[in-house]
Scaffold this motif. Structure first.
Motif, PDB file in Angstrom:
ATOM      1  N   PRO A 133     -23.118 -10.560 -24.355  1.00  0.00           N
ATOM      2  CA  PRO A 133     -24.016  -9.471 -23.951  1.00  0.00           C
ATOM      3  C   PRO A 133     -24.435  -9.621 -22.493  1.00  0.00           C
ATOM      4  O   PRO A 133     -24.376 -10.705 -21.913  1.00  0.00           O
ATOM      5  N   MET A 134     -24.886  -8.529 -21.922  1.00  0.00           N
ATOM      6  CA  MET A 134     -25.326  -8.538 -20.530  1.00  0.00           C
ATOM      7  C   MET A 134     -26.645  -9.280 -20.386  1.00  0.00           C
ATOM      8  O   MET A 134     -27.448  -9.355 -21.323  1.00  0.00           O
ATOM      9  N   PHE A 135     -26.852  -9.804 -19.200  1.00  0.00           N
ATOM     10  CA  PHE A 135     -28.093 -10.525 -18.911  1.00  0.00           C
ATOM     11  C   PHE A 135     -29.312  -9.632 -19.135  1.00  0.00           C
ATOM     12  O   PHE A 135     -30.337 -10.056 -19.661  1.00  0.00           O
ATOM     13  N   THR A 136     -29.198  -8.375 -18.711  1.00  0.00           N
ATOM     14  CA  THR A 136     -30.323  -7.454 -18.835  1.00  0.00           C
ATOM     15  C   THR A 136     -30.741  -7.245 -20.294  1.00  0.00           C
ATOM     16  O   THR A 136     -31.907  -7.003 -20.569  1.00  0.00           O
ATOM     17  N   SER A 137     -29.784  -7.342 -21.210  1.00  0.00           N
ATOM     18  CA  SER A 137     -30.112  -7.164 -22.630  1.00  0.00           C
ATOM     19  C   SER A 137     -31.063  -8.262 -23.094  1.00  0.00           C
ATOM     20  O   SER A 137     -32.064  -8.000 -23.773  1.00  0.00           O
TER      21      SER A 137
END
Length: 632
Positions: free
Chosen positions: A540-544
């Motif tokens: 998953p993306m860091f922002t998630s």
């Protein structure tokens, strides 16, 4: 003479607060009015001291050091830069934005001799998604497609495929399943040739659509079957894709297998770009040092990558890179100025931003549309509506029909200013025959203006275009629903994605997390993220992760904050200051002591800024109070 040195305009960047700054007086960059953070270890707390001027002895060498101590020094003895561990982040505070994890390695390392741009554009293809509102897609002109599709001579079928640069790419997509090797075997069996133009367009389209696995399979097949003679850039393409799909360690292992004659500068530029794209500061500096050991020259590309990295993770190091550029006589490029303009804007230094912009023009570098868009975006964010509108009119250059390429930037910027009439006017120019990037920009713009029906109408237009939409396209609409707390519509859209065999990947997970968080269902968002991380090869993306961590932090939920913090490390995101600040805030809000938190930060080679020190003081389990003194 270096452009920024000649200018009589100071470049200032913030330290821990806006009241603390260090300035580079460009009349003599290496010693005039230079304040750099120096740290002194005293009772496990870092204090900043300012160095008013530096002699030539203090100029940094071409080597970067990443040490285990918690200090960042310009050493008279070592002539070195040292750093703290970097990690992926996002947001204005730490200067990362959504989508950064999807940044790509330079197109110059692709095997694309026919379409390769000039060297100054290399940085753009690596980093532009972060500085512009919408990623640019690779599309062949309508005229070119019509020529390839209206050929009437049946005997010229193979010739048509050879001339159509997208033929190989389309054949791979059309092949049942996901076997790129099978598609290529069939392509050759049918008597089709494979040329570099087709390979280049296939790789470029796969990368732009984030189909990195397919791009890697294509590169593997080409090397295995020796259909082309691999050169340095072909190997670098493979190296970058391995890093993207299988991780940095596997990429480094592959690097050792590449013939030494091809293990040149482009290889290490590729690794550096990947480290920057994943915000791995420690590894990026190691790669930089390796390039120094191999006696590669310091280039604008290398410095621009470091500037981009430090803009996001550690602005205090930007002056050191500028000093290095001056010492090595590296001329700033358009991208150098763009990064500095964006840094100034993020720091709310509008005057400084304007000075850099004017210096850029004085030095004869014409600002591109994306640079002007960055300027306008920061004007809008700073409430300077008239200045923002003036830049937007300059971007239009009189006639939008003649300057169509500006539309995708203008749409979200006019929406940022709350001007629905201007959004409608610009969209009318594109509406009859829009590119996908223009559609995405329009969806984003209407979403900002909370005009959901207009956004949905544009999205339906994309669906009816006959082209297969990727997760990126769906995610833009999904984010509109998330921002407007429309949970049911968002869930229906994800179901439609699945029905249309669209890959559900990191971008979709990120939008879903945001969707559920905005709807107040943090636990559900957490569950989706954990399942995505466990059941998929892509992380998953860091922002998630940060979206959920910040929610738990606000609630003072220490247990779940620690759980997400640990999950981020498991996913490969090395902790840095912003993550620790969110974690510490959970302890602050819970009014609970944080035992060992300072030791954990030191173990990750992270030292606090002013606000973090204040947080640490609040959760110090051994802090002295009036009552504790009585009992002691």
């Amino acid at each position: 003479m270096w452009a920024l040195r000649r200018a009589s305009l100071p470049l200032s960047f913030p330290l821990a607060s806006r009241n603390q700054a260090f300035n580079i007086g460009t009349s003599r960059v290496c010693c005039a009015n230079l304040e750099l953070p120096m740290t002194d270890r005293h009772e496990d707390v870092c204090f900043f001291e300012s160095c008013k001027s530096l002699s030539d002895e203090c100029l940094p060498s071409k080597r970067l050091y990443h040490t285990t101590c918690v200090s960042w020094n310009f050493s008279m003895d070592k002539h070195s830069l040292s750093s703290q561990a970097g990690a992926k982040s996002n947001g204005e505070e730490d200067d990362l934005e959504d989508g950064f994890s999807e940044l790509e390695t330079p197109s110059s390392v692709e095997a694309i001799p026919e379409i390769n741009g000039n060297d100054e554009n290399i940085d753009e293809l690596i980093s532009e998604p972060e500085l512009s509102e919408v990623d640019e897609e690779v599309e062949v002109s309508q005229h070119e497609l019509e020529l390839s599709e209206t050929e009437t001579d049946p005997s010229d079928k193979i010739s048509r495929k050879k001339r159509n640069p997208l033929a190989l790419y389309k054949a791979i997509l059309a092949f049942p399943g996901f076997s790129v090797h099978g598609a290529l075997d069939k392509w050759v069996e049918e008597g089709n040739e494979i040329n570099r133009t087709q390979i280049s367009m296939a790789l470029l389209n796969f990368r732009r659509r984030q189909m990195f696995g397919r791009a890697l399979q294509l590169s593997e097949w080409l090397e295995e079957h020796k259909k082309i003679e691999f050169n340095e850039r072909d190997y670098a393409t493979r190296l970058g894709l391995i890093a993207k799909v299988r991780g940095l360690q596997r990429a480094e292992n592959y690097l050792e297998k590449i013939p030494k004659s091809f293990r040149g500068e482009v290889m290490y530029q590729t690794l550096l770009a990947y480290c920057v794209s994943t915000s791995n500061m420690k590894k990026a500096e190691e790669v930089f040092n390796k390039m120094k050991d191999l006696e590669f020259s310091v280039t604008a590309f290398t410095c621009n990558q470091l500037l981009l990295l430090y803009k996001r993770l550690d602005k205090k190091k930007i002056p050191a890179v500028l000093l290095l550029m001056e010492k090595e006589d590296v001329k700033p490029t358009a991208f150098t100025y763009k990064v500095l303009i964006d840094t100034k804007g993020q720091s709310n230094d509008i005057t400084g931003m304007e000075r850099v912009y004017e210096t850029m023009k004085v030095e004869g570098i014409e600002p591109e549309i994306s640079t002007k868009a960055t300027l306008a975006r920061h004007y809008a964010a700073g409430g300077l509506k008239e200045k923002a509108e003036a830049v937007l009119k300059d971007m239009e250059s009189g006639s939008l029909k003649q300057n169509r390429w500006a539309c995708q930037s203008l749409l979200p910027l006019y929406a940022e200013l709350g001007n629905a009439n201007e959004v409608r006017r610009v969209w009318k120019v594109c509406e009859s025959n829009p590119l996908f990037v223009e559609c995405l920009a329009a969806i984003e713009a209407w979403g900002k203006l909370k005009k959901i029906e207009e956004a949905e109408a544009v999205f339906d237009k994309m669906l009816k275009s006959g082209k297969k939409l990727s997760s990126k396209h769906y995610s833009v609409m999904l984010n509109v629903y998330a921002n407007n707390k429309m949970l049911d519509k968002g869930k229906d859209l994800v179901k439609r994605m699945a029905d249309n065999d669209c890959e559900i990947g990191p971008l979709t997970w990120d939008a879903l997390v945001k969707l559920y968080v905005e709807a107040g269902e943090v636990g559900r968002a957490d569950s989706i993220l954990q399942k995505a991380a466990q059941n998929n090869q892509k992380k998953p993306m860091f922002t998630s992760y940060m979206t959920i961590l910040e929610q738990y932090s606000q609630k003072g939920d220490i247990h779940n904050s620690e759980k997400i913090f640990h999950s981020m490390r498991q996913a490969g995101y090395t902790p840095h200051l912003r993550q620790f600040q969110s974690l510490i805030q959970a302890y602050v809000n819970a009014k609970a002591p944080a035992y060992g938190i300072w030791e954990r930060m030191k173990a990750d080679n992270i030292f606090p800024n002013k606000s973090a020190l204040a947080q640490l003081a609040q959760v110090d389990p051994f802090k002295k109070t009036a009552v504790s003194d009585l009992f002691d």
